[in-house]
Design a protein around this motif. Structure first.
Motif, PDB file in Angstrom:
ATOM      1  N   VAL A  22       2.225   7.381 -14.500  1.00 49.70           N
ATOM      2  CA  VAL A  22       1.643   7.614 -15.860  1.00 49.70           C
ATOM      3  C   VAL A  22       2.159   6.447 -16.854  1.00 49.70           C
ATOM      4  CG1 VAL A  22       1.301   9.100 -17.788  1.00 49.70           C
ATOM      5  CG2 VAL A  22       1.118  10.046 -15.369  1.00 49.70           C
ATOM      6  N   ARG A  23       3.433   6.338 -16.857  1.00 48.26           N
ATOM      7  CA  ARG A  23       4.095   5.352 -17.758  1.00 48.26           C
ATOM      8  C   ARG A  23       3.801   4.104 -17.590  1.00 48.26           C
ATOM      9  NH1 ARG A  23       5.037   3.979 -22.635  1.00 48.26           N
ATOM     10  NH2 ARG A  23       6.765   2.829 -22.847  1.00 48.26           N
ATOM     11  N   LEU A  24       3.596   3.569 -16.169  1.00 52.71           N
ATOM     12  CA  LEU A  24       3.175   2.420 -15.876  1.00 52.71           C
ATOM     13  C   LEU A  24       1.802   2.087 -16.253  1.00 52.71           C
ATOM     14  CD1 LEU A  24       3.719  -0.274 -14.455  1.00 52.71           C
ATOM     15  CD2 LEU A  24       2.740   0.877 -12.089  1.00 52.71           C
ATOM     16  N   SER A  25       0.756   3.077 -16.181  1.00 58.00           N
ATOM     17  CA  SER A  25      -0.435   3.003 -16.812  1.00 58.00           C
ATOM     18  C   SER A  25      -0.469   2.935 -18.175  1.00 58.00           C
ATOM     19  CB  SER A  25      -1.180   4.507 -16.279  1.00 58.00           C
ATOM     20  OG  SER A  25      -2.515   4.490 -17.023  1.00 58.00           O
ATOM     21  N   GLU A  26       0.170   3.521 -18.958  1.00 57.90           N
ATOM     22  CA  GLU A  26       0.146   3.200 -20.378  1.00 57.90           C
ATOM     23  C   GLU A  26       0.616   1.816 -20.710  1.00 57.90           C
ATOM     24  OE1 GLU A  26       1.968   7.606 -21.258  1.00 57.90           O
ATOM     25  OE2 GLU A  26       3.198   6.104 -21.653  1.00 57.90           O
ATOM     26  N   LEU A  27       1.813   1.354 -19.727  1.00 58.81           N
ATOM     27  CA  LEU A  27       2.258  -0.100 -20.278  1.00 58.81           C
ATOM     28  C   LEU A  27       1.429  -0.991 -19.821  1.00 58.81           C
ATOM     29  CD1 LEU A  27       6.055   0.625 -19.305  1.00 58.81           C
ATOM     30  CD2 LEU A  27       4.914   0.455 -21.745  1.00 58.81           C
ATOM     31  N   VAL A  28       0.545  -0.897 -18.744  1.00 57.94           N
ATOM     32  CA  VAL A  28      -0.258  -2.003 -18.128  1.00 57.94           C
ATOM     33  C   VAL A  28      -1.521  -2.006 -18.628  1.00 57.94           C
ATOM     34  CG1 VAL A  28      -1.120  -2.887 -15.947  1.00 57.94           C
ATOM     35  CG2 VAL A  28       1.217  -2.023 -15.966  1.00 57.94           C
ATOM     36  N   GLY A  29      -2.165  -0.768 -19.126  1.00 56.89           N
ATOM     37  CA  GLY A  29      -3.669  -0.487 -19.659  1.00 56.89           C
ATOM     38  C   GLY A  29      -4.404  -0.376 -18.549  1.00 56.89           C
ATOM     39  N   VAL A  30      -4.014   0.280 -17.454  1.00 61.29           N
ATOM     40  CA  VAL A  30      -4.991   0.608 -16.283  1.00 61.29           C
ATOM     41  C   VAL A  30      -4.873   1.829 -15.999  1.00 61.29           C
ATOM     42  CG1 VAL A  30      -5.123   0.213 -13.731  1.00 61.29           C
ATOM     43  CG2 VAL A  30      -4.603  -1.795 -15.369  1.00 61.29           C
ATOM     44  N   THR A  31      -5.981   2.555 -15.740  1.00 59.64           N
ATOM     45  CA  THR A  31      -6.074   3.941 -15.381  1.00 59.64           C
ATOM     46  C   THR A  31      -5.178   4.532 -14.332  1.00 59.64           C
ATOM     47  OG1 THR A  31      -7.779   4.087 -13.911  1.00 59.64           O
ATOM     48  CG2 THR A  31      -8.167   4.158 -16.236  1.00 59.64           C
ATOM     49  N   VAL A  32      -4.628   5.709 -14.544  1.00 59.15           N
ATOM     50  CA  VAL A  32      -3.735   6.167 -13.435  1.00 59.15           C
ATOM     51  C   VAL A  32      -4.668   6.314 -12.278  1.00 59.15           C
ATOM     52  CG1 VAL A  32      -2.521   8.396 -12.614  1.00 59.15           C
ATOM     53  CG2 VAL A  32      -2.485   7.696 -15.084  1.00 59.15           C
ATOM     54  N   VAL A  33      -5.820   6.528 -12.059  1.00 58.46           N
ATOM     55  CA  VAL A  33      -6.863   6.534 -11.041  1.00 58.46           C
ATOM     56  C   VAL A  33      -6.604   5.220 -10.290  1.00 58.46           C
ATOM     57  CG1 VAL A  33      -9.177   6.921 -10.117  1.00 58.46           C
ATOM     58  CG2 VAL A  33      -7.993   8.476 -11.773  1.00 58.46           C
ATOM     59  N   ASN A  34      -6.747   4.133 -11.171  1.00 57.46           N
ATOM     60  CA  ASN A  34      -6.622   2.809 -10.475  1.00 57.46           C
ATOM     61  C   ASN A  34      -5.631   2.512  -9.610  1.00 57.46           C
ATOM     62  OD1 ASN A  34      -9.642   2.384 -10.737  1.00 57.46           O
ATOM     63  ND2 ASN A  34      -9.277   1.307 -12.693  1.00 57.46           N
ATOM     64  N   LEU A  35      -4.513   2.878 -10.539  1.00 58.00           N
ATOM     65  CA  LEU A  35      -3.098   2.556 -10.200  1.00 58.00           C
ATOM     66  C   LEU A  35      -3.073   3.539  -8.708  1.00 58.00           C
ATOM     67  CD1 LEU A  35      -0.837   2.294 -13.330  1.00 58.00           C
ATOM     68  CD2 LEU A  35      -1.741   0.566 -11.696  1.00 58.00           C
ATOM     69  N   SER A  36      -3.331   4.678  -8.741  1.00 52.83           N
ATOM     70  CA  SER A  36      -3.434   5.706  -7.677  1.00 52.83           C
ATOM     71  C   SER A  36      -3.915   5.076  -6.478  1.00 52.83           C
ATOM     72  CB  SER A  36      -3.683   7.055  -7.870  1.00 52.83           C
ATOM     73  OG  SER A  36      -3.340   7.903  -6.894  1.00 52.83           O
ATOM     74  N   VAL A  37      -5.094   4.490  -6.417  1.00 51.79           N
ATOM     75  CA  VAL A  37      -5.628   3.858  -5.234  1.00 51.79           C
ATOM     76  C   VAL A  37      -5.037   2.489  -4.929  1.00 51.79           C
ATOM     77  CG1 VAL A  37      -7.821   2.528  -4.966  1.00 51.79           C
ATOM     78  CG2 VAL A  37      -8.272   4.687  -6.272  1.00 51.79           C
ATOM     79  N   LEU A  38      -4.471   1.885  -5.934  1.00 55.24           N
ATOM     80  CA  LEU A  38      -3.527   0.737  -5.188  1.00 55.24           C
ATOM     81  C   LEU A  38      -2.132   1.331  -4.668  1.00 55.24           C
ATOM     82  CD1 LEU A  38      -3.107  -2.306  -5.548  1.00 55.24           C
ATOM     83  CD2 LEU A  38      -1.736  -1.908  -7.600  1.00 55.24           C
ATOM     84  N   LYS A  39      -1.624   2.108  -5.340  1.00 55.67           N
ATOM     85  CA  LYS A  39      -0.526   2.903  -4.609  1.00 55.67           C
ATOM     86  C   LYS A  39      -0.450   3.379  -3.399  1.00 55.67           C
ATOM     87  CE  LYS A  39       0.740   7.132  -6.164  1.00 55.67           C
ATOM     88  NZ  LYS A  39       1.273   7.931  -5.224  1.00 55.67           N
ATOM     89  N   ASN A  40      -1.787   3.930  -3.051  1.00 56.95           N
ATOM     90  CA  ASN A  40      -2.036   4.577  -1.642  1.00 56.95           C
ATOM     91  C   ASN A  40      -2.764   3.748  -0.709  1.00 56.95           C
ATOM     92  OD1 ASN A  40      -1.004   7.120  -2.173  1.00 56.95           O
ATOM     93  ND2 ASN A  40      -2.906   7.405  -3.880  1.00 56.95           N
ATOM     94  N   ASP A  41      -2.725   2.340  -1.034  1.00 55.05           N
ATOM     95  CA  ASP A  41      -3.256   1.388  -0.101  1.00 55.05           C
ATOM     96  C   ASP A  41      -4.830   1.475   0.088  1.00 55.05           C
ATOM     97  OD1 ASP A  41      -0.778   0.253   0.270  1.00 55.05           O
ATOM     98  OD2 ASP A  41      -0.237   1.159   1.971  1.00 55.05           O
ATOM     99  N   ARG A  42      -5.491   2.038  -0.874  1.00 58.20           N
ATOM    100  CA  ARG A  42      -7.115   2.063  -0.847  1.00 58.20           C
ATOM    101  C   ARG A  42      -7.671   0.935  -1.709  1.00 58.20           C
ATOM    102  NH1 ARG A  42      -5.961   7.843  -1.497  1.00 58.20           N
ATOM    103  NH2 ARG A  42      -6.938   7.706  -3.503  1.00 58.20           N
ATOM    104  N   ALA A  43      -7.000   0.169  -2.105  1.00 59.96           N
ATOM    105  CA  ALA A  43      -7.738  -0.927  -3.211  1.00 59.96           C
ATOM    106  C   ALA A  43      -8.060  -1.784  -2.423  1.00 59.96           C
ATOM    107  CB  ALA A  43      -6.746  -1.558  -4.111  1.00 59.96           C
TER     108      ALA A  43
END
Length: 70
Positions: A22-43
């Motif tokens: 959530v904090r990374l999302s705030e700092l980067v300006g990308v949604t938590v959902v999009n970061l989660s997709v990246l984090k889970n190797d689904r991007a």
């Protein structure tokens, strides 16, 4: 389904820095959902600007974040 050969180490880097998704999302300006997709190797793709921002915030190199699997 064939597994991707690129692994995102976002979980590990966040844990090392004591930061939440959530904090990374705030700092980067990308949604938590999009970061989660990246984090889970689904991007399937990532903008260079987003990659740059993530690396800047986490103070890492692209090779620290994205690694090639065996």
């Amino acid at each position: 389904m064939d597994e991707g050969r690129i692994h995102c180490r976002l979980d590990e880097l966040l844990a090392e820095r004591g930061m939440t998704l959530v904090r990374l999302s705030e700092l980067v300006g990308v949604t938590v959902v999009n970061l989660s997709v990246l984090k889970n190797d689904r991007a399937r793709a990532i903008r260079f600007s987003t990659l740059e921002q993530i690396c800047a915030v986490l103070e890492c190199e692209v090779g620290d974040l994205l690694v090639r699997r065996g």
